[in-house]
Design a protein around this motif. Structure first.
Motif, PDB file in Angstrom:
ATOM      1  N   GLY A 179       0.853  -1.187   0.000  1.00  0.00           N
ATOM      2  CA  GLY A 179       0.000   0.000   0.000  1.00  0.00           C
ATOM      3  C   GLY A 179       0.886   1.233   0.000  1.00  0.00           C
ATOM      4  O   GLY A 179       2.113   1.130   0.007  1.00  0.00           O
ATOM      5  N   HIS A 180       0.257   2.378  -0.012  1.00  0.00           N
ATOM      6  CA  HIS A 180       1.010   3.631   0.002  1.00  0.00           C
ATOM      7  C   HIS A 180       1.566   3.892   1.395  1.00  0.00           C
ATOM      8  O   HIS A 180       0.857   3.707   2.390  1.00  0.00           O
ATOM      9  CB  HIS A 180       0.108   4.804  -0.405  1.00  0.00           C
ATOM     10  CG  HIS A 180      -0.357   4.728  -1.820  1.00  0.00           C
ATOM     11  ND1 HIS A 180       0.483   4.900  -2.893  1.00  0.00           N
ATOM     12  CD2 HIS A 180      -1.579   4.467  -2.341  1.00  0.00           C
ATOM     13  CE1 HIS A 180      -0.201   4.770  -4.008  1.00  0.00           C
ATOM     14  NE2 HIS A 180      -1.453   4.500  -3.707  1.00  0.00           N
ATOM     15  N   TYR A 183      -5.438   0.932   7.959  1.00  0.00           N
ATOM     16  CA  TYR A 183      -4.201   0.883   7.169  1.00  0.00           C
ATOM     17  C   TYR A 183      -3.488  -0.462   7.373  1.00  0.00           C
ATOM     18  O   TYR A 183      -3.115  -1.132   6.410  1.00  0.00           O
ATOM     19  CB  TYR A 183      -3.312   2.054   7.581  1.00  0.00           C
ATOM     20  CG  TYR A 183      -1.936   2.058   6.972  1.00  0.00           C
ATOM     21  CD1 TYR A 183      -1.758   2.225   5.603  1.00  0.00           C
ATOM     22  CD2 TYR A 183      -0.810   1.922   7.766  1.00  0.00           C
ATOM     23  CE1 TYR A 183      -0.485   2.246   5.042  1.00  0.00           C
ATOM     24  CE2 TYR A 183       0.464   1.947   7.215  1.00  0.00           C
ATOM     25  CZ  TYR A 183       0.622   2.105   5.846  1.00  0.00           C
ATOM     26  OH  TYR A 183       1.873   2.128   5.307  1.00  0.00           O
ATOM     27  N   CYS A 210      -5.562  -3.323   5.826  1.00  0.00           N
ATOM     28  CA  CYS A 210      -5.465  -3.332   4.355  1.00  0.00           C
ATOM     29  C   CYS A 210      -4.141  -3.949   3.921  1.00  0.00           C
ATOM     30  O   CYS A 210      -4.101  -4.752   2.978  1.00  0.00           O
ATOM     31  CB  CYS A 210      -5.600  -1.919   3.793  1.00  0.00           C
ATOM     32  SG  CYS A 210      -7.288  -1.324   3.769  1.00  0.00           S
ATOM     33  N   GLY A 211      -3.069  -3.581   4.594  1.00  0.00           N
ATOM     34  CA  GLY A 211      -1.761  -4.157   4.277  1.00  0.00           C
ATOM     35  C   GLY A 211      -1.739  -5.651   4.517  1.00  0.00           C
ATOM     36  O   GLY A 211      -1.197  -6.422   3.719  1.00  0.00           O
TER      37      GLY A 211
END
Length: 156
Positions: free
Chosen positions: A123-124, A140, A143-144
């Motif tokens: 991810g970003h 976050y 999601c990772g």
């Protein structure tokens, strides 16, 4: 424990245990880094994810400990205007700040990067503005983790 202050050691541990990395570019003098640690990393859901699902590598970009002579090096850095400058990597912090700026084109702290053990982004990378909310941070990390699990799924 799964917290490291050396990139190579943390990366090797992640490979051995097939866990994703959470790289924390931080600094001893970074006020916003301490805010994240004191206000977000203490959240129960954040702690659970960081302690059980990730290998955390905290790299202090302002660490003044000198590198041994054989670890010191001079590298070429290309500036924004295209000029090539020489940079001497003398201290541990130099090593980590250079890794951050050259690899992720960012030199602000904190910067958090989620990666696979083979160094693919999950991810970003996120900085202070995003990371300072525990709910955002849990999302976050999840999601990772979902991206990591998807990459490891043999049916994908």
């Amino acid at each position: 424990k799964n917290i490291f202050h050396n990139y190579e050691e943390g990366l090797n541990y992640a490979k051995e245990n097939n866990k994703p990395l959470m790289i924390d570019f931080t600094g001893w003098a970074c006020v916003n880094c301490r805010k994240i640690e004191d206000d977000v990393w203490v959240d129960v859901a954040v702690q659970r994810l960081l302690n059980s699902e990730y290998v955390v590598i905290s790299l202090y970009v302002d660490e003044k400990t000198p590198l041994s002579e054989d670890q010191q090096e001079i590298i070429d850095i290309t500036t924004r205007d295209g000029t090539i400058k020489k940079k001497k990597i003398r201290r541990i912090g130099d090593k980590w700040s250079t890794l951050q700026s050259l690899t992720f084109a960012n030199n602000t702290q904190p910067l958090h990067v989620l990666m696979t053990p083979d160094e693919r982004l999950l991810g970003h990378p996120v900085g202070y503005n995003y990371a300072r909310n525990p709910n955002n941070y849990v999302n976050y990390l999840e999601c990772g983790l979902n991206a990591f699990n998807s990459l490891n799924d043999p049916e994908n």
